[in-house]
Scaffold this active site. Sequence first.
Site, mmCIF file in Angstrom:
data_model
loop_
_atom_site.group_PDB
_atom_site.id
_atom_site.type_symbol
_atom_site.label_atom_id
_atom_site.label_comp_id
_atom_site.label_asym_id
_atom_site.label_seq_id
_atom_site.Cartn_x
_atom_site.Cartn_y
_atom_site.Cartn_z
ATOM 1 N N HIS A 170 26.143 -6.283 -33.361
ATOM 2 C CA HIS A 170 27.173 -6.916 -34.198
ATOM 3 C C HIS A 170 28.434 -7.318 -33.435
ATOM 4 C CE1 HIS A 170 25.062 -6.950 -37.855
ATOM 5 N NE2 HIS A 170 25.528 -5.874 -38.454
ATOM 6 N N HIS B 252 28.910 -10.807 -43.803
ATOM 7 C CA HIS B 252 28.352 -9.474 -44.048
ATOM 8 C C HIS B 252 28.858 -8.858 -45.358
ATOM 9 C CE1 HIS B 252 26.743 -5.486 -42.967
ATOM 10 N NE2 HIS B 252 26.128 -6.070 -41.957
ATOM 11 N N GLU C 275 22.275 -11.414 -45.160
ATOM 12 C CA GLU C 275 22.886 -11.929 -43.945
ATOM 13 C C GLU C 275 22.067 -13.089 -43.386
ATOM 14 O OE1 GLU C 275 23.651 -8.584 -41.169
ATOM 15 O OE2 GLU C 275 23.028 -7.323 -42.852
#
Length: 355
Positions: A107, A181, A319
């Site tokens: 991430h 997200h 996502e």
Amino acid sequence: MKYHISQHHWGNFNNQQIFRYQLSNDHGVKVSITNFGAAIQSLSVPDHQGNMADVVLGYDDLQGYVDDQFYIGTIVGRFANRIAGGKVEINGTTHQLTVKDGGFHHHGGKVGFNKKVWQSQSFNNEDGVGVILEYLSKDGEEGFPGNLTTTVTYTLNNHSQLIVDFDAVTDQSTLINLTQHAYFNLAGHNNGSILDHQLQLPLADYLPVNAMQVPEGTITPVSGTPFDFTEPTAIGKRINDDNPQLVLSRGYDHSWVVKKQDSAELKLAATVFEPTSKRVLNVFTTEPAIHIYTGNFLDETCIGKQNSNYPFRSGLCLETQHYPDAPNKPHFPSTVLNPGEQFKSRTIFEFGVND
């Protein structure tokens, strides 16, 4: 058509001003965006009786996002999801990205886009009301080459669509994989489990993962597996099955294939229906994958808006993104962005009711 936008000073972080923008349309849909992490802080939509509820998890104040460990509501980048090993080759040059204890990049690294202050400005035109946010990720940040300028534009229109547009350019060949997200709970952000939500994915294949939770590399049919959501199915119906993929990930934390090649075509990737409120969320995207995450790492330590606890599996992430670990899988759609090219991506979150 009647749109409204307001801007409020929300605090300061590292001597930079943080704002919260509140958007609304004719139908009473209200969205709050902050330039810290480019996060969706709240999103209120009507149920089948016209009652409003905030359907995204989040925090009441800036400090909540500063302390957040779950990427709640934020933009994730420069590379969303996981890259095995963290060492990548881009056009013949090897780069070492920052990695977590498990030996993978995750991430965006130690301080990803979710913890950055974005430059922001609002707009109000015939297409809707929204916010444009921009962040310059400098050469070498988290190990990535190139100065990467990323713009995310949020637009709320009168079709009750929240449109997320990404644009990015770079001065060196680099990697990019961006996602929004948000954690959705269509019953309301503080309404507990999402296991009764019905999920439909008109998608034939998914990406099984290995012990590092990166794709093995195979594109696998969902037919005959707990990953088959081609018909509307309660998320909780098979989530606790004794399936190695579900056991490994503590639930759903996998990517489904929207496209096998990059294109600008906007496709329906997911539909979510909440039986009590009868709220519906359709997700359209130009991205080649959608990663479904059922909040498997949320726990009682996560305290959100209105002092609400966000327990295990209380939020659903949808996502839209490129395939995880694409830099190590040449047969996956490429995540390389070169100078002179423009990365573009669109995702639409469309809200309604189904009586």
